[in-house]
Write a protein that holds these residues in place. Sequence first.
Motif, PDB file in Angstrom:
ATOM      1  N   ALA A   1       0.818  -1.211   0.000  1.00 30.79           N
ATOM      2  CA  ALA A   1       0.000   0.000   0.000  1.00 30.79           C
ATOM      3  C   ALA A   1       0.853   1.262   0.000  1.00 30.79           C
ATOM      4  N   LEU A   2       1.936   1.270   0.753  1.00 33.04           N
ATOM      5  CA  LEU A   2       2.813   2.443   0.800  1.00 33.04           C
ATOM      6  C   LEU A   2       3.489   2.691  -0.542  1.00 33.04           C
ATOM      7  N   LEU A   3       3.865   1.617  -1.230  1.00 37.03           N
ATOM      8  CA  LEU A   3       4.452   1.805  -2.553  1.00 37.03           C
ATOM      9  C   LEU A   3       3.417   2.337  -3.538  1.00 37.03           C
ATOM     10  N   GLU A   4       2.166   1.914  -3.384  1.00 37.49           N
ATOM     11  CA  GLU A   4       1.097   2.505  -4.185  1.00 37.49           C
ATOM     12  C   GLU A   4       0.952   3.991  -3.873  1.00 37.49           C
ATOM     13  N   LEU A   5       0.939   4.326  -2.585  1.00 39.95           N
ATOM     14  CA  LEU A   5       0.812   5.729  -2.191  1.00 39.95           C
ATOM     15  C   LEU A   5       1.952   6.572  -2.740  1.00 39.95           C
ATOM     16  N   SER A   6       3.144   5.999  -2.823  1.00 41.17           N
ATOM     17  CA  SER A   6       4.287   6.767  -3.326  1.00 41.17           C
ATOM     18  C   SER A   6       4.091   7.189  -4.776  1.00 41.17           C
ATOM     19  N   GLN A   7       3.273   6.450  -5.510  1.00 37.66           N
ATOM     20  CA  GLN A   7       2.974   6.812  -6.897  1.00 37.66           C
ATOM     21  C   GLN A   7       1.819   7.805  -6.993  1.00 37.66           C
ATOM     22  N   LEU A   8       0.982   7.840  -5.967  1.00 39.02           N
ATOM     23  CA  LEU A   8      -0.211   8.676  -6.008  1.00 39.02           C
ATOM     24  C   LEU A   8       0.032  10.082  -5.480  1.00 39.02           C
ATOM     25  N   ASP A   9       1.045  10.239  -4.632  1.00 35.15           N
ATOM     26  CA  ASP A   9       1.311  11.538  -4.014  1.00 35.15           C
ATOM     27  C   ASP A   9       2.818  11.796  -4.030  1.00 35.15           C
ATOM     28  N   PRO A  10       3.327  12.356  -5.119  1.00 34.23           N
ATOM     29  CA  PRO A  10       4.776  12.575  -5.230  1.00 34.23           C
ATOM     30  C   PRO A  10       5.361  13.391  -4.087  1.00 34.23           C
TER      31      PRO A  10
ATOM     32  N   ARG B   1       4.940  13.098  -1.041  1.00 40.26           N
ATOM     33  CA  ARG B   1       5.287  12.269   0.104  1.00 40.26           C
ATOM     34  C   ARG B   1       5.953  10.965  -0.325  1.00 40.26           C
ATOM     35  N   ALA B   2       6.355  10.880  -1.577  1.00 35.95           N
ATOM     36  CA  ALA B   2       6.845   9.611  -2.112  1.00 35.95           C
ATOM     37  C   ALA B   2       8.068   9.095  -1.371  1.00 35.95           C
ATOM     38  N   ALA B   3       9.028   9.967  -1.075  1.00 27.98           N
ATOM     39  CA  ALA B   3      10.270   9.512  -0.444  1.00 27.98           C
ATOM     40  C   ALA B   3       9.994   8.856   0.905  1.00 27.98           C
ATOM     41  N   GLY B   4       9.122   9.465   1.704  1.00 30.80           N
ATOM     42  CA  GLY B   4       8.811   8.907   3.002  1.00 30.80           C
ATOM     43  C   GLY B   4       8.069   7.581   2.903  1.00 30.80           C
ATOM     44  N   ASP B   5       7.157   7.489   1.943  1.00 41.45           N
ATOM     45  CA  ASP B   5       6.404   6.245   1.769  1.00 41.45           C
ATOM     46  C   ASP B   5       7.322   5.116   1.303  1.00 41.45           C
ATOM     47  N   VAL B   6       8.216   5.409   0.378  1.00 40.58           N
ATOM     48  CA  VAL B   6       9.152   4.391  -0.090  1.00 40.58           C
ATOM     49  C   VAL B   6      10.066   3.948   1.043  1.00 40.58           C
ATOM     50  N   ASP B   7      10.523   4.901   1.846  1.00 39.84           N
ATOM     51  CA  ASP B   7      11.419   4.536   2.940  1.00 39.84           C
ATOM     52  C   ASP B   7      10.707   3.662   3.970  1.00 39.84           C
ATOM     53  N   ALA B   8       9.435   3.969   4.241  1.00 40.82           N
ATOM     54  CA  ALA B   8       8.672   3.146   5.185  1.00 40.82           C
ATOM     55  C   ALA B   8       8.476   1.737   4.639  1.00 40.82           C
ATOM     56  N   ALA B   9       8.174   1.637   3.338  1.00 39.31           N
ATOM     57  CA  ALA B   9       8.034   0.313   2.716  1.00 39.31           C
ATOM     58  C   ALA B   9       9.358  -0.434   2.747  1.00 39.31           C
ATOM     59  N   ARG B  10      10.455   0.280   2.493  1.00 41.80           N
ATOM     60  CA  ARG B  10      11.780  -0.350   2.497  1.00 41.80           C
ATOM     61  C   ARG B  10      12.070  -1.004   3.850  1.00 41.80           C
ATOM     62  N   GLY B  11      11.763  -0.300   4.938  1.00 42.18           N
ATOM     63  CA  GLY B  11      12.036  -0.851   6.255  1.00 42.18           C
ATOM     64  C   GLY B  11      11.304  -2.162   6.498  1.00 42.18           C
ATOM     65  N   MET B  12      10.031  -2.217   6.113  1.00 41.46           N
ATOM     66  CA  MET B  12       9.264  -3.439   6.312  1.00 41.46           C
ATOM     67  C   MET B  12       9.716  -4.552   5.385  1.00 41.46           C
ATOM     68  N   LEU B  13       9.928  -4.238   4.101  1.00 40.79           N
ATOM     69  CA  LEU B  13      10.328  -5.275   3.147  1.00 40.79           C
ATOM     70  C   LEU B  13      11.722  -5.815   3.460  1.00 40.79           C
ATOM     71  N   THR B  14      12.590  -4.970   3.976  1.00 43.20           N
ATOM     72  CA  THR B  14      13.916  -5.433   4.364  1.00 43.20           C
ATOM     73  C   THR B  14      13.826  -6.468   5.478  1.00 43.20           C
ATOM     74  N   SER B  15      13.016  -6.181   6.482  1.00 36.38           N
ATOM     75  CA  SER B  15      12.858  -7.160   7.557  1.00 36.38           C
ATOM     76  C   SER B  15      12.170  -8.428   7.067  1.00 36.38           C
ATOM     77  N   LEU B  16      11.135  -8.285   6.245  1.00 38.58           N
ATOM     78  CA  LEU B  16      10.440  -9.465   5.730  1.00 38.58           C
ATOM     79  C   LEU B  16      11.363 -10.332   4.877  1.00 38.58           C
ATOM     80  N   SER B  17      12.369  -9.723   4.255  1.00 35.97           N
ATOM     81  CA  SER B  17      13.311 -10.452   3.403  1.00 35.97           C
ATOM     82  C   SER B  17      14.471 -11.053   4.185  1.00 35.97           C
ATOM     83  N   SER B  18      14.473 -10.865   5.489  1.00 37.16           N
ATOM     84  CA  SER B  18      15.581 -11.325   6.326  1.00 37.16           C
ATOM     85  C   SER B  18      15.324 -12.740   6.848  1.00 37.16           C
TER      86      SER B  18
END
Length: 412
Positions: A329-338, A340-357
Amino acid sequence: MRQGLVAAALAAVAVTGCSAPPAPTAPPAPSETPVATARDASAAADPAGPVLTFADARLAATADGLAPPAYPVRTNPDGTWLTKDAEDWTAGFLPAALWRVFERTQDPVWRDRAERWQAPLASETTHDDTDLGFKMFMTFAVDHQLTGDESAKQTALAAADTLAARFNPTVGLIRVWDDRDDAEKYQVNIDAMMNLELLYWAGQNGRPQYTDIANRHAQRTMTDLVRPDGSTSMFGGYDQRTGALQRTYTMQGFKDDSTWARGQAWAIYGFATAYRYTQDPRYLETAHRTADWFTGHLPPDRVPYWDFDVPQAPPEPRDTSAAAIASSALLELSQLDPARAAGDVDAARGMLTSLSSPEYLSRNTPFRSILIHGTQNLPEGQQDSGIMFGDYYFVEALNRWERQVGPSAQLG
């Protein structure tokens, strides 16, 4: 400990229809690992390439080792899949995940898999008491979007007709899970926001009146189930004679006024989707408000416990499915609201990084899911397992990451 090549992992977990896997050692409960440490561990855990390589292999093993209509729901204690038939609300998630791999790879083998697993769902178009958005949009409507198949479009539209018939104009919401003959029992959950894409899509494909139904549902959900601080209630109970909200409550959360983690993720995703179809700024604001609440209450490793109001520490179980949903959802939001895109991508990165661990990925375990440590329904004893819908949203999020940000290997 969970390092190794994808092939080695698959050898340990290949789905074989009826043979039992070796007795597993239950994966340890995840620690409170800070995100930076989780990133280092993820890089060490994935020497064979992007996490998507591993995820695709897991999905292929499941799709080829089981047979429809035995749809995987969540893993058993021994790591095998618990399966249910096409009537279950989760039945669409495996074929939906297969379509997402086809979308990314354009490999006809994945299309064949998706069509084979999707086919038994065609009879579900008139199944009234189920989440038809989950089951029929992400299969038949996505099939039409990706391949142009006209019969798939008509199947999805028939499902939209059934979903729209559950709308009560007095209440202004689509009913879920209840007896339509009981005038004082009209239940609506935050999850139902995820059904709206089927109606919005149908509104663009010959059913324009369904857009109004979807909007009315979204607007009242925004008023009744999203709290002023951005947290959410799971359920609203209504009097269908008057439309009055009688109470808010939970069925899967900790208590009636707590914030159930997956419900909060559904809200982020559902309101982002509503904004994508309508450009109504109220939906964007609500998506951001619920996202900010979610990310602002995460533990250090960015994967939530099953409910935000329980003690945020073991032995309370995590819910990796909520993190996967919110990441997508955050990656979707990053495309819908430029803006706030950087913050949304960074929040998604934190979760996906842990999920990939190694804490959360099933590599080198007997579990046939992609992710572990998911909680489907703790009050019913369904916790600390792999979950098929968690896997779907994880794959969807990784697809979006690769399309919008860069190779998923960067998540290490």
